[in-house]
Design a protein around this motif. Structure first.
Motif, PDB file in Angstrom:
ATOM      1  N   ASN A   1       0.801  -1.180  -0.165  1.00  0.00           N
ATOM      2  CA  ASN A   1       0.001   0.103   0.084  1.00  0.00           C
ATOM      3  C   ASN A   1       0.947   1.511  -0.129  1.00  0.00           C
ATOM      4  O   ASN A   1       0.524   2.380  -0.314  1.00  0.00           O
ATOM      5  CB  ASN A   1      -1.049  -0.113   1.045  1.00  0.00           C
ATOM      6  N   HIS A   2       1.922   1.039   0.350  1.00  0.00           N
ATOM      7  CA  HIS A   2       3.138   2.335   0.046  1.00  0.00           C
ATOM      8  C   HIS A   2       3.637   2.353  -1.141  1.00  0.00           C
ATOM      9  O   HIS A   2       4.390   3.440  -1.611  1.00  0.00           O
ATOM     10  CB  HIS A   2       4.223   2.209   1.435  1.00  0.00           C
ATOM     11  N   ASP A   3       3.695   1.526  -1.960  1.00  0.00           N
ATOM     12  CA  ASP A   3       4.571   1.237  -3.268  1.00  0.00           C
ATOM     13  C   ASP A   3       3.939   0.853  -4.290  1.00  0.00           C
ATOM     14  O   ASP A   3       4.731   0.017  -5.007  1.00  0.00           O
ATOM     15  CB  ASP A   3       6.037   0.660  -2.846  1.00  0.00           C
ATOM     16  N   ALA A  11       0.640 -12.693  -0.601  1.00  0.00           N
ATOM     17  CA  ALA A  11      -0.110 -11.219  -0.776  1.00  0.00           C
ATOM     18  C   ALA A  11       0.426 -10.259   0.122  1.00  0.00           C
ATOM     19  O   ALA A  11       1.208 -10.562   1.075  1.00  0.00           O
ATOM     20  CB  ALA A  11      -1.594 -11.241  -0.797  1.00  0.00           C
ATOM     21  N   HIS A  12       0.460  -9.010  -0.156  1.00  0.00           N
ATOM     22  CA  HIS A  12       0.978  -7.924   0.917  1.00  0.00           C
ATOM     23  C   HIS A  12       0.062  -8.128   1.893  1.00  0.00           C
ATOM     24  O   HIS A  12       0.550  -8.118   3.151  1.00  0.00           O
ATOM     25  CB  HIS A  12       1.174  -6.741   0.220  1.00  0.00           C
ATOM     26  N   GLY A  13      -1.289  -7.922   1.709  1.00  0.00           N
ATOM     27  CA  GLY A  13      -2.247  -8.223   2.745  1.00  0.00           C
ATOM     28  C   GLY A  13      -3.339  -7.113   3.197  1.00  0.00           C
ATOM     29  O   GLY A  13      -4.211  -7.298   3.830  1.00  0.00           O
ATOM     30  N   GLY A  36       2.613  -9.884   4.318  1.00  0.00           N
ATOM     31  CA  GLY A  36       3.382  -8.815   4.938  1.00  0.00           C
ATOM     32  C   GLY A  36       2.449  -7.918   5.517  1.00  0.00           C
ATOM     33  O   GLY A  36       1.425  -8.491   6.276  1.00  0.00           O
ATOM     34  N   HIS A  37       2.651  -6.610   5.528  1.00  0.00           N
ATOM     35  CA  HIS A  37       1.871  -5.625   5.837  1.00  0.00           C
ATOM     36  C   HIS A  37       1.722  -5.300   7.296  1.00  0.00           C
ATOM     37  O   HIS A  37       1.696  -4.021   7.707  1.00  0.00           O
ATOM     38  CB  HIS A  37       0.215  -5.692   5.263  1.00  0.00           C
ATOM     39  N   ARG A  38       1.523  -6.175   8.322  1.00  0.00           N
ATOM     40  CA  ARG A  38       0.947  -6.066   9.561  1.00  0.00           C
ATOM     41  C   ARG A  38       2.182  -5.771  10.586  1.00  0.00           C
ATOM     42  O   ARG A  38       2.012  -5.280  11.545  1.00  0.00           O
ATOM     43  CB  ARG A  38       0.147  -7.127  10.176  1.00  0.00           C
TER      44      ARG A  38
HETATM   45 MN   LIG Z   1       1.518  -2.241   4.029  1.00  0.00          MN
END
Ligand SMILES: [Mn+2]
Length: 262
Positions: free
Chosen positions: A85-87, A119-121, A218-220
């Motif tokens: 969500n950042h890139d 997935a990033h998540g 990832g993400h969390r």
């Molecule tokens: Mn993230």
């Protein structure tokens, strides 16, 4: 060996010693390259990544990391980069720069006799998510879904790419810094089996008959290796700026979490 890592948040204004951070990440990839067949970077490797129509000098900062990825690809390692969500704002530039395969959405793969959902998540929810949360949390999730739609709008992305990179980056990096500081001030540990969105998502996938042995996210920024009722395991990768987490899938199909130390 197949390796997984995520969430370096390179370039973050909230993380000091930017070069030492990037150097350690490069060393970590070097360590993996000794026996890696594939390396999966599951998103948010950059704290903010946007490809403008005008040349962006800021990207030079990331050249050592990008060069490392290119080197791994040249060695014959399959390097996969997921957008987070950042890139998420890459339009072919990152792929060209690194030679890695870029994935914009979740991916299911089969390796060493196991199926893995990668997935990033961010934004992944079970179908019945509304029944799991009180009104206050539901409203928060709805706000996030709306924001995500804005971030993913091709028209708004086009407009943002027209900006002079200094302006766009000032907006982007400060937005990212704010979210990092918020997290540092108020960390959110594992919410438990019945509240953690990614665990609920995995359970719902299993319920729908989409069986996978491992769900890797990832993400969390939390480390998690959690077995759900179907026998599948949900792996959350922590991060690569503080915990230095990675997961390793060996040729017998066993997956495990580790922390990189220099
Ligand atoms: Mn993230």
């Amino acid at each position: 060996m197949i390796y997984f890592l995520s969430d370096a948040h390179l370039g973050s204004l909230a993380i000091e010693r930017g070069w030492a951070h990037q150097k350690k990440l490069i060393n970590m990839l070097e360590m993996m390259s000794k026996d890696a067949v594939s390396i999966y970077l599951l998103g948010d490797m950059f704290d903010f990544w946007m490809e403008y129509f005008i040349h962006d000098k800021k990207k030079r900062e990331y050249h050592p990391f990008c060069k490392e990825l290119r080197k791994l690809v040249k060695q014959g390692i399959h390097v996969h980069v997921f957008t987070g969500n950042h890139d998420q704002w890459t339009f072919g530039g990152l792929e060209k720069l690194t030679g890695a395969e870029v994935h914009y959405s979740p991916l299911t793969i089969s390796r060493y006799g196991k199926t893995l959902y990668l997935a990033h998540g961010d934004g992944l929810l079970p179908r019945d998510w509304e029944s799991h949360y009180p009104a206050r949390v539901r409203a928060k999730i709805k706000r996030y879904i709306r924001l995500k739609a804005i971030f993913e709008s091709p028209f708004l992305q086009f407009l943002f790419r027209l900006l002079p990179p200094q302006w766009g980056n000032a907006l982007g990096y400060n937005w990212a810094k704010k979210s990092r500081l918020k997290e540092l001030a108020n960390p959110c540990p594992f919410k438990g089996e019945n509240k953690e969105e990614l665990v609920l998502f995995a359970k719902d996938q299993e319920k729908q008959g989409n069986h996978r042995d491992y769900y890797v996210f990832g993400h969390r920024h939390i480390e998690l290796d959690f077995q759900i009722a179907s026998g599948s395991r949900v792996i959350i990768l922590g991060d690569t700026f503080r915990q230095w987490t990675y997961a390793k899938l060996d040729k017998h199909g066993n997956i495990s979490l580790h922390n990189y130390e220099e």
